[in-house]
Design a protein around this motif. Structure first.
Motif, short mmCIF file in Angstrom:
data_model
loop_
_atom_site.label_atom_id
_atom_site.label_comp_id
_atom_site.label_asym_id
_atom_site.label_seq_id
_atom_site.Cartn_x
_atom_site.Cartn_y
_atom_site.Cartn_z
N SER A 172 0.84 -1.20 0.00
CA SER A 172 0.00 0.00 0.00
C SER A 172 0.88 1.25 0.00
O SER A 172 0.53 2.26 -0.61
N GLN A 188 1.96 1.77 -3.48
CA GLN A 188 0.89 2.37 -4.27
C GLN A 188 0.79 3.87 -3.99
O GLN A 188 0.68 4.67 -4.91
N HIS A 191 1.24 6.97 -6.54
CA HIS A 191 0.26 8.03 -6.71
C HIS A 191 0.89 9.40 -6.50
O HIS A 191 0.58 10.34 -7.21
#
Lengths: 472, 220
Positions: free
Chosen positions: A259, A262, A266
């Motif tokens: 996560s 990720q 982003h």
């Protein structure tokens, strides 16, 4: 109306009356409670005959056998591997046992998924490094495999206990229920397991069932056991579910890493999008403005280079005038772009910056700020851009007449709430470019482990809540 | 001041400020502006209705703001023979220049927008393109010369010869080169002959063929 003004409805029809030794006891129950009570009784009554109980039983048996065999195999190879660990062969054996452990863990997970409906996400797949040494290292450092072995080691003793307890309850229920059939002094099955405490020697006749009342007592006791048995077993299965969820699912550390990866992607994307936006603003705005400005000055210069007698001064004045206007516009545009990169208002603090935003907003906006300490610059910037973007959305899309912005500290979180009385219907569109509007905000907020909630029913009002962590 | 009223120009530029400025400048210089539009399809119809001698095209235009202008230019060139194209951009991409000059350099221009600040140079370049010449931005030539693998060949040129080569690559005539370097036209001719001999290039009378020869050499 506040809750204490609401009196619970109570009518005679819905109360339950119980008659004990001639005295009537009235249990005050509301209608809703009665319905719930009936449902509970029905639930318990049907429980032993539901499919769920049987699939749980089947899972318990199958899963236990599988775990037992798996653990035996893993333990054997692992023990041998550890003994031989100084040799290469020992390490290979250890790695092999871990591969088996991972496999058995996977089987257990699938069993739970198919028989219990317990959906546990698959863990990270085994990643093999090249070469035999790489394979060895990958196996020995496979956290998923170690966790699976841990699961087997916990599950096996738990299953042994569970099988013993659950089965003795069922067996005793059966023994008690059939006891009256055999009558006084007759044979019939003996009880065992925990119930033996009540019947020393395991023989129900030790209970001295000489009368009808005693037979009835034994029968009722059997009935209670019969209806309790599913719950006893479910207790054991639920602990197993817990083990499966915590040990056979994805490794929490690896999940966290993923996560974070990720979020990082982003962030990188978002900053690339920001740079692109700034480039576009500069290209379309300031650069074009300056080129036009240079062009006008170039034309004016050429005219002035002509024969002084023939200079069209009015035309030159016109050109210089236009150039002057263009220069001022370029300055304004540059200031706006610079503000988009880092709002200078933030230098005086979030409160002041938000006040400026609220004052500049096209829709009349009321601001309340309640923060004790200054957040970090990154959080301040994100908070600022969120409010800026949300107020811009309010002005552009909502047809609102008023908006409120609140910014308050809740423990270790900073909560921003932007509310308007507009037409609603806003959506977190995930299609299209991620930099567009709300989706871009969501990326920014997620990058710091924050959350964005949108409530915008058609017809309004729209409320956007952004939670940002104050301490990372 | 130019008195050539016959030159007809169409403009495709999405920035309104710049478009208006260009129209003003061109009208001021006596050009006829046949159309001033903000996107590729509008230019297509404008050219179809009222064919110009030269089209000034911004590279980044709606809808995607990437290379619409370039594709429009290639399309118009294939459709209208003899139509001059002046690509107008805030950046120089060498690849765009290569695409544009793939088969012919006649009637092609590629300039930085900044060049309009020097009005005479810009107008001169536009006129050159309109009559089938070439106008490459000095920036394009610098990039090509910097990127070329033929550095050993270029090193046999003298400093002055390299200056002449660069101006030749921009598409300038001998007279214009002489003017820029403040030398006689005869001196320029001598330099050009030396360059062609040293680089072993086929001699050509036409300016745009000369440009192509030089560019081919730099790109190879």
């Amino acid at each position: 109306m506040t809750p204490d003004q609401v009196a619970p409805e109570q009518t005679d029809d819905s109360s339950v009356r119980v008659r004990i030794r001639g005295r009537e006891l009235s249990l005050a129950m509301t209608e809703e409670q009665v319905i719930r009570f009936k449902a509970l009784v029905q639930h318990i009554w049907h429980q032993p005959f539901t499919k769920r109980v049987w699939s749980e039983l089947a899972f318990f048996l199958l899963g236990s056998v599988l775990a037992g065999v798996g653990l035996a195999f893993v333990a054997m190879t692992m023990f041998a591997g550890l003994v031989l660990a100084i040799t290469f062969f020992g390490l290979a054996l250890l790695a092999f046992s871990l591969r088996i452990g991972r496999g058995v863990g996977g089987l257990e997970r699938n069993l739970a998924r198919n028989m219990l409906g317990e959906v546990v996400e698959d863990p990270q797949p085994f990643t093999n490094r090249p070469g035999f040494l790489g394979w060895l290292q990958s196996c020995l450092r496979d956290r998923v495999a170690w966790r699976a072995v841990g699961y087997l080691a916990l599950k096996v003793p738990w299953s042994i206990l569970g099988v013993f307890v659950a089965f003795s309850v069922w067996w005793d229920a059966f023994a008690c229920l059939v006891h009256p059939l055999f009558g006084q002094g007759g044979g019939g099955p003996s009880v065992w397991g925990p119930v033996q405490k009540f019947f020393p020697g395991g023989d129900l006749h030790g209970f001295d069932s000489t009368s009808f009342i005693h037979e009835a007592a034994i029968f009722i006791f059997g009935g209670i056991l019969f209806f309790a048995a599913p719950w006893v077993m479910r207790g054991f299965v639920n602990v197993d579910r817990l083990l499966i969820r915590s040990l056979l699912g994805p490794d929490p550390m690896a999940t966290r890493v993923r996560s974070l990866e990720q979020a990082r992607t982003h962030t990188v994307d978002a900053s690339a999008a920001t740079l692109r936006r700034i480039e576009r603003d500069l290209h379309d705005g300031t650069q074009a403005q300056l080129v036009a400005l240079a062009m006008r000055l170039g034309m004016a210069k050429e005219k002035l280079e002509n024969d002084p007698e023939q200079v069209d001064l009015d035309r030159v004045r016109e050109l210089v005038d236009a150039a002057h206007r263009g220069a001022k516009e370029a300055i304004t545009e540059l200031r706006d772009i610079a503000r988009g990169i880092h709002p200078p208002a933030l230098d005086i603090g979030l409160e002041g910056a938000l006040a400026t935003l609220a004052a500049r907003s096209a829709v009349p906006t009321e601001l309340t700020v309640d923060i004790a300490a200054r957040p970090t610059p990154a959080i301040e910037a994100i908070a600022y851009f969120c409010v800026a973007e949300l107020l811009a959305n309010v002005a552009q899309h909502s047809h609102a007449s008023r908006a409120t912005v609140s910014c308050a500290q809740h423990g270790t979180w900073l909560r921003l709430v932007v509310r308007d009385d507009g037409t609603g219907g806003a959506q977190l569109s995930t299609v299209g470019s991620s930099s567009s509007g709300l989706a871009g905000l969501v990326d920014r907020v997620h990058a710091v482990d924050g959350h964005l909630y949108l409530v915008s029913p058609p017809g309004g009002p729209t409320v956007v809540t952004v939670d940002l962590p104050l301490a990372s | 001041m130019t008195t050539d009223c016959s030159l007809r120009v169409a403009i495709a530029e999405d920035s309104a400020i710049l478009r208006d400025g260009l129209v003003q400048l061109l009208v001021d210089r006596g050009f006829t502006v046949t159309g001033a539009v903000g996107d590729p399809s509008a230019l297509r119809s404008s050219v179809a209705q009222n064919p110009p001698d030269v089209a000034v095209i911004d590279i980044r235009m709606p809808p995607t703001f990437t290379d619409e202008g370039l594709r429009l230019a290639l399309d118009l060139r294939a459709r209208y023979e003899g139509l001059g194209i002046l690509l107008f951009s805030q950046y120089i991409e060498t690849r765009y220049a290569a695409d544009l000059l793939a088969d012919d350099a006649a009637g092609i221009g590629y300039l930085l927008k900044d060049r309009v600040a020097d009005v005479s140079d810009f107008v001169e370049a536009l006129e050159r393109v309109a009559v089938g010449g070439t106008a490459l931005d000095p920036e394009v030539v610098t990039q090509l010369m910097g990127a070329t693998r033929r550095t050993d060949s270029l090193s046999v040129l003298t400093a002055r010869e390299r200056e002449v080569l660069a101006l030749m690559a921009e598409g300038r005539s001998n007279a214009a080169i002489a003017n820029a370097l403040v030398v006689s036209e005869g001196a320029v001719e001598k330099h050009v002959a030396n360059i062609f001999a040293k680089l072993d290039l086929p001699v050509s009378e036409k300016d745009h063929r000369r440009v192509l020869a030089v560019l081919r050499f730099l790109e190879s």
